[in-house]
Design a protein around this motif. Sequence first.
Motif, short mmCIF file in Angstrom:
data_model
loop_
_atom_site.label_atom_id
_atom_site.label_comp_id
_atom_site.label_asym_id
_atom_site.label_seq_id
_atom_site.Cartn_x
_atom_site.Cartn_y
_atom_site.Cartn_z
N THR A 23 83.51 71.67 50.94
CA THR A 23 84.28 72.54 50.07
C THR A 23 85.76 72.17 50.15
O THR A 23 86.31 72.05 51.24
CB THR A 23 84.10 74.00 50.50
N PRO A 24 86.42 71.99 49.01
CA PRO A 24 87.86 71.75 49.05
C PRO A 24 88.59 72.94 49.70
O PRO A 24 88.12 74.07 49.62
CB PRO A 24 88.25 71.62 47.57
N ALA A 25 89.72 72.66 50.33
CA ALA A 25 90.51 73.71 50.97
C ALA A 25 91.92 73.70 50.38
O ALA A 25 92.49 72.63 50.15
CB ALA A 25 90.56 73.49 52.48
N LEU A 26 92.47 74.90 50.15
CA LEU A 26 93.80 75.05 49.55
C LEU A 26 94.81 75.50 50.60
O LEU A 26 94.55 76.42 51.38
CB LEU A 26 93.73 76.08 48.42
N ILE A 60 94.03 64.18 49.18
CA ILE A 60 94.81 65.42 49.17
C ILE A 60 95.65 65.43 47.89
O ILE A 60 96.47 64.52 47.68
CB ILE A 60 95.70 65.52 50.41
N LYS A 61 95.44 66.43 47.07
CA LYS A 61 96.21 66.59 45.83
C LYS A 61 97.37 67.54 46.13
O LYS A 61 97.15 68.66 46.56
CB LYS A 61 95.34 67.15 44.72
N ASN A 149 101.66 73.23 46.79
CA ASN A 149 100.29 73.50 47.22
C ASN A 149 99.58 72.17 47.38
O ASN A 149 99.95 71.16 46.78
CB ASN A 149 99.54 74.44 46.25
N ILE A 151 95.53 70.57 47.98
CA ILE A 151 94.08 70.77 48.01
C ILE A 151 93.48 69.55 48.71
O ILE A 151 93.70 68.41 48.28
CB ILE A 151 93.49 70.93 46.61
N PHE A 153 90.29 67.38 49.67
CA PHE A 153 88.93 67.09 49.21
C PHE A 153 88.25 66.25 50.29
O PHE A 153 88.45 65.05 50.37
CB PHE A 153 88.95 66.34 47.88
#
Length: 154
Positions: A23-26, A60-61, A149, A151, A153
């Motif tokens: 699961t992606p994390a923010l 990482i975005k 921010n 995210i 992946f």
Amino acid sequence: ATGATGPTGATGVTGPTGPTGPTPALFFNESSGPVSLLPSGNEITLVSVIVPATTGGEEIKVDYTTTINATASAIGVFDFEIRLYRDSTLIDTRTFSNSVLQVGTQSMQLASTQVDTAPAAGNITYSVRVFVTTATLISAATADNSDINAIVFP
């Protein structure tokens, strides 16, 4: 010679459900400001966020936004760079060159996106910094509402 194709057979039994993927994390942070950007020639950190990477190679975005306000006492020039860092490594630079054509305050809303790859497992600090290169006849310059921010992946 091949004969005609026969009727389709009955559908087989559904196989087992596979494992759930990662699961992606923010992660996020904000700084309402104002943060003074003058005198020119100084790199100023606007906002940072710490992002834990589980392994190297994770994508990482990183998104950021800020508002830059320049107040001119006469028609002038306001040039600056927005820099994105991964820890102490510069990974992206946006350069802005502005002729300030009116006396008073000019606001610039800026945003950018960058996709980075975690070099290794561990905490990574992403920071957005401003470097003012020219502030001719600019009496004040600030940054407001800086947000970042990230995210991850996995």
